[in-house]
Scaffold this motif. Structure first.
Motif, PDB file in Angstrom:
ATOM      1  N   SER A 156       7.229   8.234  11.577  1.00 39.32           N
ATOM      2  CA  SER A 156       7.425   9.069  13.016  1.00 39.32           C
ATOM      3  C   SER A 156       7.947   9.528  13.564  1.00 39.32           C
ATOM      4  O   SER A 156       8.280  10.515  15.080  1.00 39.32           O
ATOM      5  CB  SER A 156       5.760   9.679  13.142  1.00 39.32           C
ATOM      6  N   ASN A 157       8.949   8.404  14.052  1.00 38.26           N
ATOM      7  CA  ASN A 157       9.656   8.721  15.285  1.00 38.26           C
ATOM      8  C   ASN A 157      10.962   9.393  15.138  1.00 38.26           C
ATOM      9  O   ASN A 157      11.396   9.206  15.855  1.00 38.26           O
ATOM     10  CB  ASN A 157       9.576   7.065  16.207  1.00 38.26           C
ATOM     11  N   TYR A 158      11.393   9.261  14.054  1.00 42.18           N
ATOM     12  CA  TYR A 158      12.607   9.543  13.458  1.00 42.18           C
ATOM     13  C   TYR A 158      12.855  10.329  12.385  1.00 42.18           C
ATOM     14  O   TYR A 158      12.194  11.248  12.146  1.00 42.18           O
ATOM     15  CB  TYR A 158      12.789   8.353  12.124  1.00 42.18           C
ATOM     16  N   ALA A 159      13.833  11.401  13.155  1.00 43.50           N
ATOM     17  CA  ALA A 159      14.435  12.758  12.501  1.00 43.50           C
ATOM     18  C   ALA A 159      15.322  12.185  11.470  1.00 43.50           C
ATOM     19  O   ALA A 159      15.442  10.743  11.251  1.00 43.50           O
ATOM     20  CB  ALA A 159      15.612  13.066  12.750  1.00 43.50           C
ATOM     21  N   MET A 160      15.238  12.976   9.910  1.00 39.31           N
ATOM     22  CA  MET A 160      15.735  12.208   8.749  1.00 39.31           C
ATOM     23  C   MET A 160      16.296  13.146   8.200  1.00 39.31           C
ATOM     24  O   MET A 160      16.439  14.920   8.160  1.00 39.31           O
ATOM     25  CB  MET A 160      14.634  12.198   7.288  1.00 39.31           C
ATOM     26  N   GLY A 161      17.284  13.158   7.410  1.00 36.51           N
ATOM     27  CA  GLY A 161      18.929  13.695   6.583  1.00 36.51           C
ATOM     28  C   GLY A 161      19.259  12.912   5.782  1.00 36.51           C
ATOM     29  O   GLY A 161      18.693  11.817   4.970  1.00 36.51           O
ATOM     30  N   TRP A 162      19.905  14.230   4.834  1.00 36.37           N
ATOM     31  CA  TRP A 162      20.540  13.305   3.694  1.00 36.37           C
ATOM     32  C   TRP A 162      21.616  14.154   3.603  1.00 36.37           C
ATOM     33  O   TRP A 162      22.077  14.939   4.012  1.00 36.37           O
ATOM     34  CB  TRP A 162      19.695  14.664   2.459  1.00 36.37           C
ATOM     35  N   PHE A 163      22.404  12.737   3.002  1.00 36.51           N
ATOM     36  CA  PHE A 163      24.144  13.223   2.428  1.00 36.51           C
ATOM     37  C   PHE A 163      24.163  12.382   1.411  1.00 36.51           C
ATOM     38  O   PHE A 163      23.699  12.105   0.603  1.00 36.51           O
ATOM     39  CB  PHE A 163      24.785  12.433   3.927  1.00 36.51           C
ATOM     40  N   ARG A 164      25.535  13.059   1.147  1.00 34.57           N
ATOM     41  CA  ARG A 164      26.136  13.045   0.020  1.00 34.57           C
ATOM     42  C   ARG A 164      27.364  13.060  -0.238  1.00 34.57           C
ATOM     43  O   ARG A 164      28.173  13.174   1.233  1.00 34.57           O
ATOM     44  CB  ARG A 164      25.737  13.891  -0.865  1.00 34.57           C
ATOM     45  N   GLN A 165      27.940  11.932  -0.833  1.00 34.22           N
ATOM     46  CA  GLN A 165      29.622  11.256  -0.968  1.00 34.22           C
ATOM     47  C   GLN A 165      29.805  11.619  -2.559  1.00 34.22           C
ATOM     48  O   GLN A 165      29.581  10.807  -3.472  1.00 34.22           O
ATOM     49  CB  GLN A 165      29.836  10.432  -0.274  1.00 34.22           C
ATOM     50  N   ALA A 166      30.785  12.770  -2.656  1.00 32.77           N
ATOM     51  CA  ALA A 166      31.532  12.531  -4.366  1.00 32.77           C
ATOM     52  C   ALA A 166      32.697  11.634  -4.626  1.00 32.77           C
ATOM     53  O   ALA A 166      33.404  11.522  -3.485  1.00 32.77           O
ATOM     54  CB  ALA A 166      31.496  13.833  -4.770  1.00 32.77           C
ATOM     55  N   PRO A 167      32.928  11.240  -5.582  1.00 33.43           N
ATOM     56  CA  PRO A 167      34.306  10.788  -5.425  1.00 33.43           C
ATOM     57  C   PRO A 167      35.977  10.930  -5.191  1.00 33.43           C
ATOM     58  O   PRO A 167      36.108  12.153  -4.680  1.00 33.43           O
ATOM     59  CB  PRO A 167      34.768  10.089  -7.010  1.00 33.43           C
TER      60      PRO A 167
ATOM     61  N   ILE B 224      15.739  17.012   9.295  1.00 32.80           N
ATOM     62  CA  ILE B 224      14.141  17.854   9.194  1.00 32.80           C
ATOM     63  C   ILE B 224      14.107  16.597   9.991  1.00 32.80           C
ATOM     64  O   ILE B 224      14.174  15.479  10.952  1.00 32.80           O
ATOM     65  CB  ILE B 224      13.170  16.918   8.034  1.00 32.80           C
ATOM     66  N   SER B 225      13.147  17.417  10.980  1.00 32.42           N
ATOM     67  CA  SER B 225      13.067  16.968  12.548  1.00 32.42           C
ATOM     68  C   SER B 225      11.505  15.971  12.447  1.00 32.42           C
ATOM     69  O   SER B 225      11.684  15.773  11.434  1.00 32.42           O
ATOM     70  CB  SER B 225      12.159  17.699  13.076  1.00 32.42           C
ATOM     71  N   ARG B 226      11.051  15.635  13.364  1.00 24.08           N
ATOM     72  CA  ARG B 226      10.835  14.188  13.162  1.00 24.08           C
ATOM     73  C   ARG B 226       9.229  14.723  12.594  1.00 24.08           C
ATOM     74  O   ARG B 226       8.321  14.055  11.758  1.00 24.08           O
ATOM     75  CB  ARG B 226      10.527  13.258  14.888  1.00 24.08           C
ATOM     76  N   ALA B 227       8.621  15.898  13.515  1.00 25.10           N
ATOM     77  CA  ALA B 227       7.041  16.209  12.939  1.00 25.10           C
ATOM     78  C   ALA B 227       7.435  17.709  11.562  1.00 25.10           C
ATOM     79  O   ALA B 227       6.480  17.300  10.953  1.00 25.10           O
ATOM     80  CB  ALA B 227       6.462  16.962  13.930  1.00 25.10           C
ATOM     81  N   GLY B 228       8.974  17.810  10.835  1.00 23.77           N
ATOM     82  CA  GLY B 228       8.874  18.057  10.270  1.00 23.77           C
ATOM     83  C   GLY B 228       8.591  20.059  10.242  1.00 23.77           C
ATOM     84  O   GLY B 228       8.922  20.443   9.162  1.00 23.77           O
TER      85      GLY B 228
END
Length: 125
Positions: free
Chosen positions: A29-40, A50-54
């Motif tokens: 809960s101390n961390y913001a989270m992200g999703w990334f992607r990489q195509a060839p 998303i922020s720490r508390a969502g």
């Protein structure tokens, strides 16, 4: 914090997948989270964060309205629900985390210093 992404696979265009990111080692809960992607042959690109508390979420233009980011701090997990998938969504997807203040989200990969190993998503036409 250590991160492990899962849930990727092969799906037909128009289908859905749900990615998960399991966190361990630190207070998630101390961390913001992200999703990334990489195509060839392409650079890693931002998908959602998303922020720490969502309470704060950001999406790239290409996925807004189709993908939903969420988190469960009690379970130390984050998720990315992907609907209406398109062939151009094919990539390796990475979850990432960074310690930050409440309510802050980051959309650039350089902002994150904790990364999962990636999970392959392949969308067939």
């Amino acid at each position: 914090v250590q991160l492990q992404a899962s849930g990727g696979g092969l799906v037909q265009a128009g289908g859905s997948l749900r990615l998960s990111c399991a966190a361990s080692g630190r207070t998630f809960s101390n961390y913001a989270m992200g999703w990334f992607r990489q195509a060839p042959g392409k650079e890693r690109e931002f998908v959602a964060s998303i922020s720490r508390a969502g309470t704060v979420k950001e999406y790239s233009v290409s996925v807004k309205g189709r993908f939903t980011i969420s988190r469960d701090n009690a379970e130390n997990t984050g998720s990315l629900q992907m609907n209406s998938l398109k062939p151009e969504d094919t990539a390796v997807y990475y979850c990432a985390a960074r310690q930050t203040a409440t309510g802050v989200v980051s959309t650039t990969s350089v902002s994150y210093n904790n990364w999962g190993q990636g999970t392959q998503v392949t969308v067939s036409s």
